[in-house]
Design a protein around this motif. Structure first.
Motif, PDB file in Angstrom:
ATOM      1  N   PRO A 134      31.965  52.678  23.626  1.00  0.00           N
ATOM      2  CA  PRO A 134      33.089  51.744  23.447  1.00  0.00           C
ATOM      3  C   PRO A 134      32.587  50.300  23.340  1.00  0.00           C
ATOM      4  O   PRO A 134      31.618  49.925  24.002  1.00  0.00           O
ATOM      5  N   GLY A 169      34.031  46.142  23.050  1.00  0.00           N
ATOM      6  CA  GLY A 169      35.144  45.193  23.049  1.00  0.00           C
ATOM      7  C   GLY A 169      34.787  44.057  22.118  1.00  0.00           C
ATOM      8  O   GLY A 169      34.685  44.221  20.900  1.00  0.00           O
ATOM      9  N   GLY A 170      34.536  42.874  22.688  1.00  0.00           N
ATOM     10  CA  GLY A 170      34.162  41.719  21.863  1.00  0.00           C
ATOM     11  C   GLY A 170      32.670  41.586  21.665  1.00  0.00           C
ATOM     12  O   GLY A 170      32.206  40.647  21.014  1.00  0.00           O
ATOM     13  N   ALA A 171      31.890  42.475  22.262  1.00  0.00           N
ATOM     14  CA  ALA A 171      30.416  42.497  22.155  1.00  0.00           C
ATOM     15  C   ALA A 171      29.760  41.268  22.792  1.00  0.00           C
ATOM     16  O   ALA A 171      28.593  41.003  22.542  1.00  0.00           O
ATOM     17  N   THR A 172      30.495  40.540  23.646  1.00  0.00           N
ATOM     18  CA  THR A 172      29.892  39.352  24.251  1.00  0.00           C
ATOM     19  C   THR A 172      28.757  39.720  25.206  1.00  0.00           C
ATOM     20  O   THR A 172      27.832  38.947  25.400  1.00  0.00           O
ATOM     21  N   LEU A 173      28.846  40.897  25.811  1.00  0.00           N
ATOM     22  CA  LEU A 173      27.778  41.317  26.715  1.00  0.00           C
ATOM     23  C   LEU A 173      26.750  42.202  26.024  1.00  0.00           C
ATOM     24  O   LEU A 173      25.559  42.099  26.276  1.00  0.00           O
ATOM     25  N   THR A 212      37.164  41.010  25.933  1.00  0.00           N
ATOM     26  CA  THR A 212      38.394  41.793  26.070  1.00  0.00           C
ATOM     27  C   THR A 212      38.653  42.189  27.531  1.00  0.00           C
ATOM     28  O   THR A 212      37.763  42.149  28.373  1.00  0.00           O
ATOM     29  N   CYS A 272      36.276  39.146  36.786  1.00  0.00           N
ATOM     30  CA  CYS A 272      37.267  38.212  37.331  1.00  0.00           C
ATOM     31  C   CYS A 272      38.694  38.770  37.253  1.00  0.00           C
ATOM     32  O   CYS A 272      39.563  38.350  38.009  1.00  0.00           O
TER      33      CYS A 272
END
Ligand code: FAD
Length: 236
Positions: free
Chosen positions: A14, A16-20, A85, A97
């Motif tokens: 999966p 999400g925004g791929a920020t990690l 996300t 958070c």
């Protein structure tokens, strides 16, 4: 939905925004398959009592309870919030958070598996990391969120989330969740008592282990919740 399930059955990761994950994938190589919920309507809802797993944090506005809106608003930078996300934060990040906010809302998760869709509680979501399709909760009477300022590169800042829930045929309840370091602790207390009694009851829960400076943040939040409750009573 069936396409997403098929992808999961084929072992897709999966995303999400791929920020990690982006930096790790660039360094270690990309997975053969990844599946995004971005085009799935069920994962993109934002409403008074629900938010989808693919919703980017900056879309979380006053439609949702204060505690969740404020939690989303304090994650990272504007650029992160435009990309990261709900699913990536609650399931995929270490800071999470949004988790204390979801806990005090007593949110239930809907998760997607190759075999179909089912409900799960947040403890299971954190432990087993299924694909988060959405969260659902009941609107609280009042809620609050505070994240203390953090040092860049330092320990995660303290987060305190709280909510007062009206009883639906049951007495009122106060829920408080605190992120202390990377650990998230939570407790429930009867919501009809006065603020001192509520705090005493909370000290008898897992929150009892919190350091004194955390209680300095919990105390005014509980006092404010009881004030909203008393205002709510007077208005009726
Ligand atoms: C500069 C910076 C500052 C940040 N500051 C904070 C902060 O203050 N507080 C905080 O909480 N976080 C913070 N973060 C983390 C940020 O919230 C995460 O980047 C975000 O939570 C990951 O979201 P994403 O959608 O980009 O996930 P991705 O990078 O796409 O994925 C991350 C992980 O989550 C999994 N995943 C993604 N979506 C789902 C889903 N729907 N269901 C199950 N698993 C899923 C992926 O498989 C992967 O393992 C920060 C990040 C950055 C880059």
């Amino acid at each position: 939905m069936s396409e997403a399930r098929e992808c999961l059955a084929e072992g897709a990761v999966p995303i999400g925004g791929a920020t990690l994950v982006w930096a790790t994938w660039q360094r270690d190589g990309f997975p053969e398959r990844a599946v995004s919920l971005r085009e799935l309507p069920e994962a993109n809802v934002v409403g008074r009592e629900t938010v989808g797993g693919a919703v980017v944090l900056h879309r979380i506005d006053e439609r949702v309870p204060d505690v969740l809106r404020l939690a989303a608003a304090t994650v990272g930078t504007g650029a992160v919030r435009r990309t990261a996300t709900v699913g990536g934060n609650i399931v995929g990040s270490t800071l999470r958070c949004l988790l204390p906010a979801a806990l005090v809302l007593d949110a239930r998760a809907t998760v997607l598996e190759p075999g179909g869709v089912r409900e799960a509680d947040l403890a299971e979501v954190v432990a087993k990391r299924p694909v988060l399709l959405s969260l659902r909760w009941r609107t609280p009477v009042a809620s609050a969120y505070r994240k203390l300022p953090g040092e860049p590169g330092g320990a995660p800042p303290l987060v305190v989330a709280s909510a007062l829930h009206a009883g639906h045929g049951t007495p009122r309840r106060v829920r408080v969740a605190v992120r202390d370091g990377y650990e998230v602790l939570s407790g429930i207390a009867p919501g009809d008592a006065d603020a001192d009694e509520i705090l005493d009851a909370l000290r008898g829960t897992a929150l009892g282990d919190l350091p004194a400076d955390a209680w300095d943040v919990v105390r005014p939040q509980v006092a404010a919740l009881t004030e909203s409750r008393d205002g709510d009573r007077r208005d009726r």
